[in-house]
Design an enzyme around this catalytic site. Structure first.
Site, short mmCIF file in Angstrom:
data_model
loop_
_atom_site.label_atom_id
_atom_site.label_comp_id
_atom_site.label_asym_id
_atom_site.label_seq_id
_atom_site.Cartn_x
_atom_site.Cartn_y
_atom_site.Cartn_z
N ASP A 35 0.86 -1.18 0.00
CA ASP A 35 0.00 0.00 0.00
C ASP A 35 0.90 1.24 0.00
O ASP A 35 1.75 1.39 0.89
CB ASP A 35 -0.87 -0.03 1.26
CG ASP A 35 -1.89 1.09 1.34
OD1 ASP A 35 -1.64 2.17 0.78
OD2 ASP A 35 -2.93 0.90 1.99
N VAL A 36 0.71 2.13 -0.96
CA VAL A 36 1.59 3.31 -1.07
C VAL A 36 1.50 4.24 0.12
O VAL A 36 2.40 5.04 0.36
CB VAL A 36 1.32 4.13 -2.37
CG1 VAL A 36 1.71 3.36 -3.60
CG2 VAL A 36 -0.12 4.62 -2.42
N ASN A 88 1.47 6.25 -9.87
CA ASN A 88 0.18 6.11 -10.51
C ASN A 88 -0.95 5.79 -9.54
O ASN A 88 -2.10 6.15 -9.78
CB ASN A 88 0.26 5.02 -11.59
CG ASN A 88 -1.11 4.62 -12.10
OD1 ASN A 88 -1.77 5.39 -12.79
ND2 ASN A 88 -1.55 3.41 -11.74
N TYR A 133 -10.35 14.68 -3.80
CA TYR A 133 -9.57 14.32 -4.98
C TYR A 133 -8.94 15.56 -5.61
O TYR A 133 -7.74 15.59 -5.91
CB TYR A 133 -10.47 13.61 -5.99
CG TYR A 133 -9.75 13.03 -7.18
CD1 TYR A 133 -9.04 11.84 -7.06
CD2 TYR A 133 -9.79 13.65 -8.41
CE1 TYR A 133 -8.38 11.28 -8.15
CE2 TYR A 133 -9.14 13.12 -9.51
CZ TYR A 133 -8.44 11.94 -9.37
OH TYR A 133 -7.78 11.40 -10.46
N LYS A 185 -4.90 16.43 -5.93
CA LYS A 185 -4.29 16.53 -7.26
C LYS A 185 -3.70 17.91 -7.50
O LYS A 185 -2.68 18.04 -8.19
CB LYS A 185 -5.30 16.15 -8.35
CG LYS A 185 -5.70 14.68 -8.32
CD LYS A 185 -4.50 13.75 -8.45
CE LYS A 185 -4.90 12.30 -8.54
NZ LYS A 185 -3.73 11.39 -8.69
#
Length: 248
Positions: A58-59, A85, A153, A157
């Protein structure tokens, strides 16, 4: 000697097609995600599965990211590309209904995960010979313009865009380049719902055009193949008819 790439979120969608595209260009690829069975599927699609390393994790977990880079060096001895990604979104809720835990989850995957992987990649890029490497961050159209009810989100971003610029600036002296690829409506499992209907700022639900995700994989492979003397700071690829310029 084959160049070596780490792809996070390699179990499906953009990560999968990018891993396959890189493998077809002769890269050795390290496939990282939470679902090992899906990583095995990606490995089976690659040009030379023997040049693929699967690391499950898990990142957003530091210990998993450390394991990823340790196993990459143990297997291949160097690193040439990191594709940040892996990402996560949240249900389209009005901000007053958004639980803190959900907001923090999106931050941990999209921003903290990008930081953790970038930190470990830069350590390798600075210490290896020849010095240098390339990082590609998966941004989004939402790094520039939001959709309705997309605060977690969109915020992450936008943050990734700033992080991309800082990484590119700080990496100059060490032959490290950094790109943000902003993708709009690539047809993946995550984005397939957009072709059925997406909420617009005026309240309408309108089907949106999508495009073949393979084009994203090809773009990633192209950027990855550029010499380190060339930096692509931002790269936008989107469905021609999707609402972005004048979104809504």
């Amino acid at each position: 000697m084959a160049k070596v790439a780490i792809i996070t979120g390699a179990s499906s969608g953009i990560g999968r097609v990018s891993a396959v595209a890189l493998s077809k260009k002769g890269w050795s690829v390290v496939l990282f995600a939470r679902r090992p069975e899906k990583l095995q599927e990606t490995k089976g699609l690659c040009e030379d599965p023997e040049q693929c390393l699967i690391v499950q994790g898990d990142v957003s977990k530091e210990e998993d990211v450390l394991k990823l880079f340790q196993e990459t060096l143990s297997r291949f001895g160097r690193l040439d590309l990191l594709f940040n990604n892996a990402g996560s979104g949240a249900p389209p809720l009005p901000i007053e209904e958004l639980p803190l835990a959900l907001f923090q989850h999106v931050v941990n995957v999209n921003l903290v995960g990008t930081f953790l992987c970038t930190r470990e990649a830069v350590k390798i890029f600075k210490s290896q010979s020849p010095q240098g490497g390339r990082i590609i961050n998966n941004g989004s159209i939402s790094a520039h313009t939001p959709r309705p009810h997309s605060a977690p989100y969109t915020a992450t971003k936008h943050a990734v865009l700033g992080f991309t610029k800082s990484t590119a600036l700080d990496g100059r002296t060490f032959n490290i380049t950094c790109t943000q690829i902003d993708i709009g409506n690539a047809h993946t499992d995550m984005a397939a719902r957009l072709s059925e209907g997406a909420l617009q700022p005026d309240g309408r639900v309108v089907p949106e055009q999508t495009f073949d995700v393979q084009h994203v994989g090809d773009a990633v492979a192209y950027i990855a193949g550029l010499p380190h003397e060339v930096t692509v700071l931002t790269f936008n690829i989107m469905a021609t008819a999707m609402p972005f310029v004048g979104r809504g």
